[in-house]
Motif scaffolding. Structure first.
Motif, short mmCIF file in Angstrom:
data_model
loop_
_atom_site.label_atom_id
_atom_site.label_comp_id
_atom_site.label_asym_id
_atom_site.label_seq_id
_atom_site.Cartn_x
_atom_site.Cartn_y
_atom_site.Cartn_z
N GLU A 179 -1.65 3.86 -14.08
CA GLU A 179 -1.60 5.31 -14.25
C GLU A 179 -2.58 5.97 -13.28
O GLU A 179 -3.76 5.61 -13.23
CB GLU A 179 -1.96 5.68 -15.69
N PRO B 25 2.59 0.48 -3.49
CA PRO B 25 3.04 0.67 -4.87
C PRO B 25 1.88 0.53 -5.87
O PRO B 25 0.94 -0.22 -5.65
CB PRO B 25 4.05 -0.46 -5.06
N ARG C 112 -3.94 -6.05 -15.04
CA ARG C 112 -2.60 -5.91 -15.61
C ARG C 112 -2.10 -7.23 -16.18
O ARG C 112 -1.43 -7.26 -17.22
CB ARG C 112 -1.64 -5.41 -14.53
N GLU D 169 2.71 0.05 -9.39
CA GLU D 169 3.49 -0.15 -10.60
C GLU D 169 2.59 -0.52 -11.78
O GLU D 169 1.71 -1.37 -11.66
CB GLU D 169 4.54 -1.26 -10.41
N GLY D 170 2.85 0.13 -12.91
CA GLY D 170 2.11 -0.20 -14.13
C GLY D 170 0.71 0.36 -14.16
O GLY D 170 -0.06 0.03 -15.08
#
Length: 244
Positions: free
Chosen positions: A218, A213, A188, A215-216
């Motif tokens: 998929e 988590p 990322r 986050e970012g």
């Protein structure tokens, strides 16, 4: 008669005494011109004969002792030569074993590198897109090697999309999840679109239970869906194509 003759063991009046051969020899050395030696009495002659026999026995014993010492010396020399030959042989074997060990270590290093390479199968699934199937356990060493290989490939080939398939991931535990999150986070940071597919029920339960988590990132069901999303995104956003 000199003073030394008074104590001479060859005098006739010393007949009752039995001097040793060494005493007779010592007396004769003190008096080389001993008159008792030139004209010995029967007793003196008998003493001289006994001294000769005693000296001969001592000489024989000394010769025997000398022969024994020489024999032991020869044995020691032979043992020393055998030891030197054995030492040279051990040195030769040590050098040979060291070379063999170095060859084996080099082979092990090569096999380890090959295993690491095979354990990170980076598959091109389109222009600027890679798929990484994660199979087996994911420990710290393997995670580091996998992340390094993946980031190098992303940088060299301008990869913009990566699919991580965890269908074959084994040994699911919090430590494994941390290794995987570290790898995904590194992607990322390079601006790569990351899709993860193939979650097992055990892995899904662990993620939910620990509220981990993503986050970012998929999350999709399988590789087919991940490829469909990449294709759809590519059609809708041509600017995401990797530069040639």
């Amino acid at each position: 008669m000199s003073t030394s003759c008074e104590d001479c063991p060859l005098r006739a009046d010393q007949a009752d005494q039995a001097p040793s051969a060494r005493a007779v020899v010592a007396a004769l050395r003190r008096c080389p011109s001993c008159p008792h030696l030139r004209e010995p009495s029967p007793a003196a002659a008998q003493r001289l004969a006994a001294c000769v026999l005693e000296l001969d026995r001592e000489r024989s014993q000394a010769c025997g002792e000398l022969a024994r010492v020489q024999s032991e010396r020869r044995e020691l020399v032979l043992e020393a030569e055998a030891f030197e030959r054995r030492l040279r042989e051990l040195e030769r074997l040590h050098r040979a074993s060291s070379r063999e060990l170095e060859t084996q270590l080099e082979l092990v290093r090569h096999q380890r590198d090959e295993i690491r390479r095979l354990s990170t199968p980076l598959i091109e699934v389109g222009e600027g897109a890679l798929a990484l199937p994660v199979i087996g356990t994911l420990d710290h060493e393997r995670s580091a090697a996998m992340t390094q290989a993946l980031l190098a490939r992303v940088h060299e080939h301008k990869i913009r999309r990566v699919i991580v398939d965890v269908t074959g991931l084994g040994g699911v535990d919090p430590q494994t999840i941390q290794h995987m999150l570290h790898m995904l986070g590194s992607l990322r940071l390079l601006g790569v679109r990351v899709l993860v597919c193939g979650f097992s029920p055990a892995l899904a339960q662990l993620l939910v239970a620990r509220d981990i988590p993503f986050e970012g990132i998929e999350l999709v069901r399988n590789m087919k869906e991940a490829l469909s999303r990449i294709a759809a995104r590519k059609r809708s956003s041509p600017s995401l194509r990797a530069p040639r």
